[in-house]
Design an enzyme around this catalytic site. Structure first.
Site, PDB file in Angstrom:
ATOM      1  N   SER A 247      44.530 -43.349  13.570  1.00 63.52           N
ATOM      2  CA  SER A 247      43.594 -43.977  14.253  1.00 63.52           C
ATOM      3  C   SER A 247      42.182 -43.566  14.438  1.00 63.52           C
ATOM      4  CB  SER A 247      44.376 -44.649  15.630  1.00 63.52           C
ATOM      5  OG  SER A 247      43.909 -45.960  15.926  1.00 63.52           O
ATOM      6  N   ASP A 270      47.142 -44.880  10.007  1.00 58.97           N
ATOM      7  CA  ASP A 270      46.795 -46.065  10.439  1.00 58.97           C
ATOM      8  C   ASP A 270      45.132 -45.936  11.219  1.00 58.97           C
ATOM      9  OD1 ASP A 270      49.015 -48.266  12.592  1.00 58.97           O
ATOM     10  OD2 ASP A 270      48.072 -48.442  10.599  1.00 58.97           O
ATOM     11  N   HIS A 325      51.625 -49.456  15.419  1.00 63.64           N
ATOM     12  CA  HIS A 325      50.699 -48.375  15.676  1.00 63.64           C
ATOM     13  C   HIS A 325      51.349 -47.159  16.330  1.00 63.64           C
ATOM     14  CE1 HIS A 325      46.488 -47.147  15.063  1.00 63.64           C
ATOM     15  NE2 HIS A 325      46.275 -47.159  16.534  1.00 63.64           N
TER      16      HIS A 325
END
Ligand code: 71H
Length: 403
Positions: A247, A270, A325
């Protein structure tokens, strides 16, 4: 701890041939220092103890701040739910010398910290890598700590007389830094852009420190630890280093590749592309693997990943069906099925299957771009999305949808 039906909850051990050890390193005690958790192949140590997944209660405090929930209530809830989980690694176990291991630097996501991706880090380490999960001090972590000298006046007050400190460390006090939310009215981009640059610098600094240790330069570990850092001297292959992150840590991968050619390739899990300047995309020259969850991505984010598409530089993207996620951090293994679904900590796909796909694709990519002599190329088909649970590229249709 609570069981989710048949199998009890817990972070899975690495599947590779090496048992995994882990130890913490902090070099330079100040906020500008380097703080990392090292996962490494260790000598078989069956009775070694495993570290707690959440090292101190202050991390739960920071998580509460991050989740915008009441500190004291959530500290009790988190402690009850997650307080006794351990990381599947032998704390401070002796390093297993076996030639030179490739090195991976791992960058955590927003609101996370160095211990929350131990399923990924210990799996990679078990396959014959050294993995350094850095803890960022850019105020994006739920919590982190560093040290500062006690002020002399405080010392005099305490002891009445001024004590000349023999060991500098003896007069250090621990300082906690908590997650800094975007203030009301504050524009998010300048903050996140500044943070991603600091994060990249911290990853490069960790690489520098491990390079020094590998070349026999002794460094002082501010933390009390039994681990003998001289045992990893000449055991890291500094020509085979890569960077991984989740992320915000995915954006850190791109920023770090742009700044540091010693990172031979990057794996972005991600990735959150928002913090990055548009002008860096053409400047990244190394191979990149994007591994996306099915639910986190959106057109604007994918469009920015696509700016890294290249006909000359190997760039791969795969999407894992039935994942969210949080399928990458360890929480996905530690929350029962229904709570996990409600909190979006679990997708439809079994967390172990999801992580196996992500790890195997990562290993195949690392073999190809660090030119390893392992058997990870058996998982090459995953890099083209050849699996029932994989989609080559993305499931987000960026043509029609508005940007
Ligand atoms: C309302 C808060 N709001 C903050 C800006 C959004 C909060 N949020 C969604 C969350 C994290 C969530 C989470 C954690 C942990 C439990 C628990 F209960 F299990 F502890 C529950 C629920 C809350 C799912 C995200 O930020 C998602 N996200 C993340 S999550 C990384 C992380 C953080 C803490 C962890 F413990 C584990 C993993 N890393 C990023 O780099 C980015 C994003 C978004 C953009 C960039």
């Amino acid at each position: 701890m609570g069981n989710s039906g048949s199998n009890s909850l817990g972070i899975p051990r690495g599947k590779g041939p090496n048992q995994v050890g882990c130890t913490d390193l902090m070099v330079e005690h100040t906020v500008k220092g380097s703080f990392l958790r090292l996962y490494y192949p260790c000598v078989e140590s069956p009775d070694a103890e495993m570290p707690f997944w959440i090292p101190s209660k202050e991390y739960f405090t920071g998580l509460a701040d991050f989740m915008k929930i009441n500190r004291s209530l959530s500290e009790r809830i988190f402690t009850y739910l997650y307080g006794s989980f351990k990381i599947p690694a032998a704390i401070d176990a002796p390093f297993k010398p076996n030639g030179k291991y490739p090195l991976i630097i791992f960058s955590h996501g927003l609101g996370a910290f160095r211990t929350l991706y131990s399923a990924i880090c210990s799996e990679i380490a078990s396959q014959g890598f050294v993995v350094a999960a850095v803890e960022h001090r850019d105020e994006s972590a739920s919590a982190t700590f560093y040290f500062q000298e006690k002020s002399v006046t405080e010392e005099e007050n305490q002891q009445g007389t001024y004590k000349t400190t023999v060991a500098a460390e003896s007069n250090l006090e621990k300082v906690w830094m908590y997650y800094r939310p975007v203030e009301p009215g504050e524009r998010e981009f300048p903050l996140r852009n500044k943070q991603v640059k600091q994060r990249a610098d911290e990853c490069i600094k960790a690489l520098d420190i491990l390079t020094e240790i590998n070349s026999g330069i002794s460094v002082t570990n501010v933390l009390q630890s039994r681990f003998d850092w001289t045992t990893i001297e000449n055991s890291l292959d500094m020509c085979r280093t890569a960077i991984m992150g989740h992320s915000f840590g995915g954006a850190t991968v791109i920023e770090s590749l742009c700044k540091e050619f010693r990172f031979k390739c990057g794996i972005a899990l991600d990735s959150w592309m928002f913090p990055l300047d548009d002008e860096i995309f053409p400047r990244v020259k190394q191979p990149i693997l994007f591994i996306n969850s099915e639910r986190f991505q959106w057109a604007g984010n994918i469009i920015r990943m696509r700016k890294l598409d290249s006909s000359t530089i190997p760039r791969k993207m795969i999407t894992i069906r039935g994942t969210v996620h949080q399928s990458f951090p360890d929480f996905t293994f530690l929350t029962s099925h229904w709570i996990g679904k409600i909190l979006k900590l679990k997708g439809e796909l079994d967390p172990q299957v999801a992580l196996d796909l992500s790890n195997k694709a990562s290993l195949a990519f690392l073999q190809r771009h660090l030119s390893l002599e392992k058997d990870f190329s058996q998982w090459d088909p995953l890099l083209d999305g050849h699996d029932d649970h994989l989609i080559p590229g993305t499931n987000i249709n960026i043509l029609q949808s508005s940007i």
